[in-house]
Design a protein around this motif. Structure first.
Motif, mmCIF file in Angstrom:
data_model
loop_
_atom_site.group_PDB
_atom_site.id
_atom_site.type_symbol
_atom_site.label_atom_id
_atom_site.label_comp_id
_atom_site.label_asym_id
_atom_site.label_seq_id
_atom_site.Cartn_x
_atom_site.Cartn_y
_atom_site.Cartn_z
ATOM 1 N N LEU A 307 0.877 -1.133 0.072
ATOM 2 C CA LEU A 307 -0.069 0.060 -0.017
ATOM 3 C C LEU A 307 0.953 1.368 0.045
ATOM 4 C CD1 LEU A 307 -2.427 -1.226 2.775
ATOM 5 C CD2 LEU A 307 -2.919 -1.115 0.314
ATOM 6 N N ILE A 308 1.834 1.147 0.581
ATOM 7 C CA ILE A 308 2.836 2.295 0.720
ATOM 8 C C ILE A 308 4.048 2.308 -0.153
ATOM 9 C CG2 ILE A 308 3.886 3.978 2.645
ATOM 10 C CD1 ILE A 308 1.087 3.703 2.953
ATOM 11 N N PRO A 311 3.488 1.367 -4.507
ATOM 12 C CA PRO A 311 2.949 2.559 -5.243
ATOM 13 C C PRO A 311 3.769 3.701 -5.550
ATOM 14 C CG PRO A 311 1.461 1.903 -3.715
ATOM 15 C CD PRO A 311 2.719 1.102 -3.271
ATOM 16 N N GLN A 312 4.499 4.003 -4.417
ATOM 17 C CA GLN A 312 5.634 5.138 -4.862
ATOM 18 C C GLN A 312 6.703 4.788 -5.370
ATOM 19 O OE1 GLN A 312 6.002 7.706 -1.176
ATOM 20 N NE2 GLN A 312 4.682 6.401 -0.082
ATOM 21 N N PHE B 108 1.492 9.968 3.542
ATOM 22 C CA PHE B 108 1.488 9.363 2.351
ATOM 23 C C PHE B 108 1.069 10.142 1.087
ATOM 24 C CE2 PHE B 108 0.200 6.165 5.428
ATOM 25 C CZ PHE B 108 1.347 5.910 5.954
ATOM 26 N N HIS B 110 0.908 9.391 -2.180
ATOM 27 C CA HIS B 110 0.252 8.958 -3.341
ATOM 28 C C HIS B 110 -1.252 8.938 -2.948
ATOM 29 C CE1 HIS B 110 1.226 5.838 -0.630
ATOM 30 N NE2 HIS B 110 0.352 5.078 -1.396
ATOM 31 N N LEU B 111 -1.528 9.152 -1.728
ATOM 32 C CA LEU B 111 -3.090 9.069 -1.233
ATOM 33 C C LEU B 111 -3.507 10.607 -1.021
ATOM 34 C CD1 LEU B 111 -2.491 6.068 1.198
ATOM 35 C CD2 LEU B 111 -3.386 6.034 -1.283
ATOM 36 N N LEU B 119 -6.681 4.831 5.848
ATOM 37 C CA LEU B 119 -6.003 3.771 5.531
ATOM 38 C C LEU B 119 -5.776 2.713 6.711
ATOM 39 C CD1 LEU B 119 -3.708 2.789 3.120
ATOM 40 C CD2 LEU B 119 -2.087 3.417 4.614
#
Ligand SMILES: Nc1ncnc2c1ncn2[C@@H]1O[C@H](COP(=O)(O)OP(=O)(O)OP(=O)(O)O)[C@@H](O)[C@H]1O
Ligand SMILES: [Mg+2]
Lengths: 392, 259
Positions: A307-308, A311-312, B108, B110-111, B119
């Motif tokens: 999730l972290i 993606p980055q 974060f 990208h969120l 999350l």
């Protein structure tokens, strides 16, 4: 992008653009003229050849051969449906991507009309022309659909995923359809098939290898490093020879793997090692604070990765990944050296036909343009994706 | 915020009202640098403890041992009845009860803001998205950034980002909040909005351990202030005593530098 700007007609837009970019000052104008003259002198030979001397008959006569090789005529319709599925999905994806814009403005409709007319007058039989028209309609319909129902965009991934087995089924047949043996999958069809499947398979393997290389478990880390470094030290043609020529010698008698499967395996394993290194670069670019913040929230480490971190990391290396994919696509041409008749292979067999003796330039120029279209398409899509991810 | 559910764990604790117990904690970095040289601290439920001290004194290291972001080699730490050990399960359980806010926010990127906040509730607490979003919106309203919920962190100011980070930590409904210099990376004119958020959080009865150099905040909000130096706890006092009648020479010296 399709900006609809009613105040300026396209023509005056072009004139302004020319004035601003090419003729803004006297020395810019001079440079522009010099460059144009240089370009003309350099390309004149090519132009003269292409218009006056080249005999494009070899291309026109062998079009089906280039595209689908020795695939049986009576099953062509299955390939058209495959193309239809892909174009519809591309249309939908594009429509969703452009959700905030009005897509079907006048220039786009005019362009679509022009393409339709061109298709109608192509030097082809009637049936393929009708199929092509249908493809254009599907592309437009998909785009409209995607634009209209952009909110349901998440289904798109599922649709792409599902399309995969369906497409393979359509190509290979079986399960109620007449099956087409893999040695008849040739030409551009084989190029695309091996490239796409290898890309789709090597991506997750590459990601896993990159994660493995950073693993806390020494065995996993060591095996990943070993694999990556060994494969990166081997030339692709060697790996393909191993997979296609040598492997049958080692396998026990009676065991036979399809040659296309072996080719895809070779390409995939090769490409995965390079992808792994690209992904590793991305992993290192994610600041350690991200992982700590996620840990502090109580997330387990597989979730943190999913999730972290990933993606980055992947976003950071999109250009490098797409570069790899483009390389892989072009590398499929090496398959012609180990007996698979993909686009280059079929070209060589066409050139071996006494009727087309010496038509190298025409054939390879044509083939080059086909490669370029697909590679440019990938690079275009990647820039779009990057832009989209950056806005978010 | 939603009502905190009564904790089952806390009723079993022998130590009663003390939610953080650190006893003679010692830590070495890479077996050589002795960063914590035996630090003890107990924090009662609802208490606000401010940790001060010069750079490199081990403040961050100390509070990061509470949620196992740093391992310690000697001593004992018990959070809400659970000992911070090497047991992964234990560590995960503790991290769910301990929220942390970092100097660099560490949102974060990208969120979206809302996704940042929902999350952990969705993936760790396994709440339904609707419930997580409802609570997230309440929290975002409480820290004053409801309108920014759909934006991405990079589109916010430092002060806003830090308030999102506070909301993100609170979304897990922790029993303890740790703050590691939450205002040090923020432009001066936005420090206040973050401190106000923290102040109102303290008023709700949240247990807080705050590493900060904000004297005003410490004076007004802290129940206790401790001073660390070279990996040791030097002084522990109420704000009034700490600023007006420090017992240790080292504290006087430190105060003369920051006041
Ligand atoms: N990862 C690390 N590896 C080695 N030494 C470290 C590491 N992290 C911190 N240290 C050392 O441990 C000591 C305490 O560091 P810590 O970050 O806890 O200090 P601090 O009190 O929070 O300081 P600051 O006010 O600058 O944040 C410092 O001397 C630092 O150099
Ligand atoms: Mg610190």
């Amino acid at each position: 992008m399709t900006h609809s700007s009613p105040s300026t007609s396209p023509k005056s837009g072009i004139v302004t653009w020319l004035r601003q970019n090419l003729f803004s000052t006297w020395y810019n104008s001079l440079l522009t003229v010099i460059c144009l003259v240089g370009l003309f002198l350099g390309l004149r030979g090519l132009l003269v050849w292409a218009i006056a001397q080249a005999q494009w008959g070899v291309i026109a006569a062998n079009l089906p051969l280039f595209f689908v090789g020795r695939y049986p005529d009576e099953s062509y319709w299955r390939l058209w449906i495959v193309l239809g599925i892909i174009l519809t999905l591309i249309g939908i994806s594009w429509g969703i991507n452009q959700r905030s814009e009005r897509l079907f403005n006048r220039p786009v409709l005019v362009a679509a009309g022009v393409v339709a007319v061109v298709i109608l007058f192509l030097p082809l039989a009637l049936v393929p022309r009708l199929w092509l028209l249908a493809m254009l309609l599907l592309l437009l319909a998909g785009t409209g659909l995607g634009n209209r129902f952009a909110a349901q965009g998440n289904w798109l991934y599922l649709a792409w995923l599902l399309s995969f087995p369906i497409i393979l089924w359509l190509i290979a047949g079986g399960l109620g359809w007449e099956s087409v043996e893999s040695d008849r999958w040739t030409g551009l069809l084989l190029t695309l098939l091996t490239a796409v499947v290898s890309i789709v398979l090597s991506f997750p393997i590459g990601v896993l290898l990159a994660l493995g290389r950073q693993s806390q478990l020494p065995v996993v880390r060591l095996l990943s490093i070993l694999y990556i470094e060994i494969v990166r030290g081997l030339p692709l043609i060697g790996i393909l020879f191993l997979a296609l020529v040598m492997l049958p010698l080692f396998l026990p008698a009676g065991v036979q793997w399809d040659r296309v499967v072996r080719a895809i395996a070779g390409l995939t394993l090769f490409s995965a090692a390079y992808l792994a290194e690209n992904v590793r670069g991305g992993l290192q670019a994610v600041p350690p604070g991200q992982v700590e913040a996620a840990k502090a929230l109580g997330l387990k480490s597989p979730l943190i990765t999913m999730l972290i971190v990933l993606p980055q990391a992947l976003k950071a290396v999109i250009p490098a990944l797409v570069g790899q994919f483009i390389g892989l696509f072009k590398n499929t041409s090496l398959l012609s050296l180990v007996g698979l008749v993909e686009l280059v292979g079929i070209s060589r067999s066409i050139l071996a036909n006494p009727n087309y003796l010496g038509r190298y330039a025409e054939v390879y120029l044509f083939v080059g343009v086909i490669y370029w279209i697909f590679c440019y398409g990938m690079s275009f899509a990647s820039r779009r994706l990057e832009k989209k991810l950056n806005i978010e | 915020m939603a009502q905190k559910e009564p904790s089952l764990v806390s009723e079993q604790t022998v130590e009663g009202d003390e939610i953080i117990i650190a006893e003679q904690v010692q830590k070495w970095y890479y077996n050589q640098f002795h960063a914590l040289r035996g630090v003890s601290l107990s924090v009662r439920r609802g208490e606000v403890v401010v940790i001060m001290g010069p750079s490199g004194s081990g403040k961050s290291t100390f509070i990061r041992t509470f949620n196992a972001l740093e391992a310690y080699q000697k001593g004992r730490i018990v959070i809400d009845g659970m000992e911070v050990s090497h047991d992964v399960r234990n560590i995960e359980a503790i991290r769910q009860e301990v929220g942390m806010v970092f100097q660099q926010f560490d949102l974060f990127p990208h969120l979206s803001v809302l996704q940042n906040v929902t999350l952990a509730p969705i993936w760790v607490r396994r709440w339904k998205r609707a419930k997580a979003e409802e609570i997230a919106m309440q929290l975002l309203e409480r820290v004053g950034i409801l309108e920014q919920a759909q934006k991405h962190p990079a589109q916010l100011s430092g002060g806003q980002q830090q308030r999102v980070a506070i909301a993100r930590a609170l979304a897990m409904q922790p029993k303890v909040m740790l703050f590691d210099e939450p205002t040090s990376a923020i432009d001066p004119e936005m420090v206040r909005e973050v401190l106000d958020t923290m102040r109102s959080l303290a008023q709700t009865g949240m247990t807080m351990v705050v590493v900060t150099h904000e004297v005003g905040f410490a004076r007004e909000v802290a129940d206790r202030i401790i001073l660390m130096d070279e990996g040791l706890l030097v002084e522990e006092a109420t704000p009034t005593d700490f600023f007006n009648h420090p017992q240790q020479e080292r504290t006087r010296q430190f105060l003369s530098q920051i006041l």
